[in-house]
Design an enzyme around this catalytic site. Structure first.
Site, PDB file in Angstrom:
ATOM      1  N   ASP A  66       1.144  -1.451  -0.044  1.00  0.00           N
ATOM      2  CA  ASP A  66      -0.176   0.135   0.161  1.00  0.00           C
ATOM      3  C   ASP A  66       0.974   1.194   0.004  1.00  0.00           C
ATOM      4  O   ASP A  66       1.701   1.329   1.511  1.00  0.00           O
ATOM      5  CB  ASP A  66      -0.768   0.028   1.225  1.00  0.00           C
ATOM      6  CG  ASP A  66      -1.964   1.463   1.702  1.00  0.00           C
ATOM      7  OD1 ASP A  66      -2.049   1.390   0.100  1.00  0.00           O
ATOM      8  OD2 ASP A  66      -2.040   1.837   2.712  1.00  0.00           O
ATOM      9  N   THR A  99      -2.979   4.602  -3.847  1.00  0.00           N
ATOM     10  CA  THR A  99      -2.026   5.683  -3.063  1.00  0.00           C
ATOM     11  C   THR A  99      -0.376   5.591  -4.146  1.00  0.00           C
ATOM     12  O   THR A  99       0.130   6.698  -3.930  1.00  0.00           O
ATOM     13  CB  THR A  99      -1.721   5.394  -1.928  1.00  0.00           C
ATOM     14  OG1 THR A  99      -1.823   4.137  -2.226  1.00  0.00           O
ATOM     15  CG2 THR A  99      -2.835   5.900  -1.430  1.00  0.00           C
ATOM     16  N   THR A 100      -0.033   4.327  -4.926  1.00  0.00           N
ATOM     17  CA  THR A 100       1.069   4.237  -5.339  1.00  0.00           C
ATOM     18  C   THR A 100       0.779   5.143  -6.372  1.00  0.00           C
ATOM     19  O   THR A 100       2.105   6.433  -7.193  1.00  0.00           O
ATOM     20  CB  THR A 100       1.571   2.863  -5.279  1.00  0.00           C
ATOM     21  OG1 THR A 100       0.874   2.435  -4.551  1.00  0.00           O
ATOM     22  CG2 THR A 100       2.824   2.482  -6.071  1.00  0.00           C
ATOM     23  N   ASP A 401      -9.026  -0.220   1.603  1.00  0.00           N
ATOM     24  CA  ASP A 401      -8.687  -0.266  -0.566  1.00  0.00           C
ATOM     25  C   ASP A 401      -9.914  -0.753  -0.596  1.00  0.00           C
ATOM     26  O   ASP A 401     -10.562   0.265  -1.681  1.00  0.00           O
ATOM     27  CB  ASP A 401      -7.093  -0.924  -0.285  1.00  0.00           C
ATOM     28  CG  ASP A 401      -6.030   0.211  -0.468  1.00  0.00           C
ATOM     29  OD1 ASP A 401      -6.027   0.910   0.140  1.00  0.00           O
ATOM     30  OD2 ASP A 401      -5.299  -0.175  -0.831  1.00  0.00           O
TER      31      ASP A 401
END
Length: 472
Positions: A66, A99-100, A401
């Site tokens: 994450d 998020t990445t 997520d």
């Protein structure tokens, strides 16, 4: 003398020149630092992305995929790089997943900005065209999105499992994805369908078992065991549940003091008073028909004493003590009852009703389950199991997520293609649009369009394919 005067104006010129150089240097340093952060998470993007193993300062080891977690645990000192960490944090709060990707795209845009800056384009022009490009990009994406109905459970599950595919627990996505969908759909409030509060989904982690044993509980789960002192009941049918915020123990004075009792008869009187006080409280509790007590943790004094537990057990009242303060709101919402702050306010209408409250032993510990709640509030509980702490933590992050993905779908009911397709499409559309613009802006937009290719490029690279061939 003449030489000195000649040197003076020249020196002021060189000084101003140095100043300019420094501005450039700082900009470059900032962009470099931010790009370093982006490159650190780049390899964890996508289903074939690698997991990162982070060891924290206190010797903990965290294995995660994450982006927000990775960046959170990295000790970043450079302010521009910190901005990227905050970027992934805000993405985690707003959307929950991706998020990445956010960080990788930001890194690519910065790389292009550096090129534009070295070509001598003014920063203001660059940022203006970035804003224009982003509004245009949103329009393009909205145009290619497919609307989606909430009743279409298949598509919802598919999108949730897409989010889970890049995680460690991907082999359990057939179990976790429907679980995430069901739990979000069960807390959607018909009155305001666009808002889903993820605080209404409580995640309880319990060691032991495997991730396969993760389940959705319609009701409440406490990660505590019922108090066994004096052989109190551990299973209650037709439970009437009270959440109390006062203490069932003899009162204490507000100031620190010690009482010296010299005479034994007086000792007896003190104990007798204590007993009567507790018995009086328990009689009031019993009179309202309550048979399950949830007792909030107390700071001032022990919430329950051995004596009071003994009497509660005699009165056949099941006790769950040390309920965290933050959970009280969730519990009262689920049970549809009111917290009771004082023994005098103990009335039957403040109780919650449930068919069954029982203690179940799981793995090495025990939990208390409350099921069959009458007029249950719109909440749900997910019980996550795992063979070790690392797996459980990662399962929780992945589930979070997936929940966020479903939540976003509930508020904006559109789907777009995945796997880097939208990025390529955006890159093409913006590239075409940049030819229409004139002046510096067109130039900037074109390089931003190129920057978007980083996502499919990285996905291909992480999968071990030849990125250039694939992207072209």
């Amino acid at each position: 003398m003449a030489a000195a005067t000649a040197a003076q104006p020249r020196s002021s010129k060189t000084e101003s020149y140095v100043d300019n150089k420094r501005k450039e240097d700082i900009r470059q340093a900032n962009i470099k630092a931010a790009r370093a952060v982006a490159d650190a998470v780049r390899t964890s993007l996508g289903p074939k992305g690698m997991d990162k193993m982070i060891s924290t300062a206190n010797g903990e080891v965290i294995i995660t995929n994450d982006g927000a977690t990775i960046l959170n645990k990295m000790e970043v000192l450079q302010p521009a790089a910190k901005m990227l960490v905050d970027l992934s944090k805000s993405q985690d709060a707003a959307a929950g997943d991706g998020t990445t990707t956010v960080v990788v795209i930001a890194g690519a845009l910065l790389k292009q900005c550096l090129l534009l800056l070295t070509n001598g384009i003014h920063p203001t022009v660059i940022s203006d065209s970035l804003h224009k490009a982003s509004t245009k990009a949103v329009d393009v994406l909205t145009a290619m999105a497919v609307p989606l109905e909430l009743s279409d459970r298949e598509s919802l599950i598919k999108s949730a499992s897409t989010s889970l595919n890049s995680k460690v627990v991907s082999q359990y996505s057939t179990l976790l994805a429907p679980l995430a969908v069901d739990s979000v759909l069960s807390v959607v409030d018909p009155a305001k369908p666009d808002m889903v509060d993820l605080r209404d989904i409580k995640i309880v982690k319990k060691l032991g078992g495997t991730v396969d044993d993760t389940e959705l509980v319609k009701g409440l789960v406490f990660d505590k065991k019922a108090s066994h002192a004096a052989g109190g009941p551990t299973r209650m049918e037709n439970a009437k549940i009270a959440v109390i915020q006062f203490q069932v123990s003899p009162p204490k004075t507000d100031i620190e003091q010690s009482i010296v009792v010299s005479d034994y008869t007086q000792m007896d009187r003190i104990l007798k008073e204590e007993r009567n006080y507790i018995l009086g409280m328990i009689k009031k509790i019993k009179a309202s028909g309550c048979n399950v007590l949830l007792i909030q943790k107390s700071i001032l004094r022990d919430a329950v004493t051995d004596l009071s537990l003994h009497y509660l057990a005699k009165a056949k009242i099941m006790v769950i003590k040390d309920v965290e303060r933050d959970d009280i709101e969730f519990i009262t919402k689920t049970l549809n009852c009111l917290p009771i702050a004082n023994i005098e306010h103990f009335r039957a209408e403040k109780l919650g009703h449930a068919d069954l409250v029982e203690e179940v032993s799981l793995g090495d510990g025990k939990i208390v389950k409350v099921t069959g709640i009458k007029d249950m509030g719109k909440t749900t509980t997910v019980l996550i199991r795992g063979s070790n702490q690392l797996v459980i933590d990662e399962a929780e992050r992945s589930l979070h997520d997936a929940l966020c993905v479903v939540r976003c779908l509930v508020s904006k009911r559109f789907l777009i293609a995945g796997g880097g397709a939208p990025e390529i499409e955006l890159s093409r559309q913006l590239g075409a649009w940049s030819k229409v613009l004139h002046g510096m802006e067109g130039y900037c937009v074109r390089s931003f369009a190129e920057a978007l290719e980083v996502v499919p490029y990285t996905l291909a690279e992480n999968a071990g394919l030849n990125p250039i061939a694939i992207v072209t």
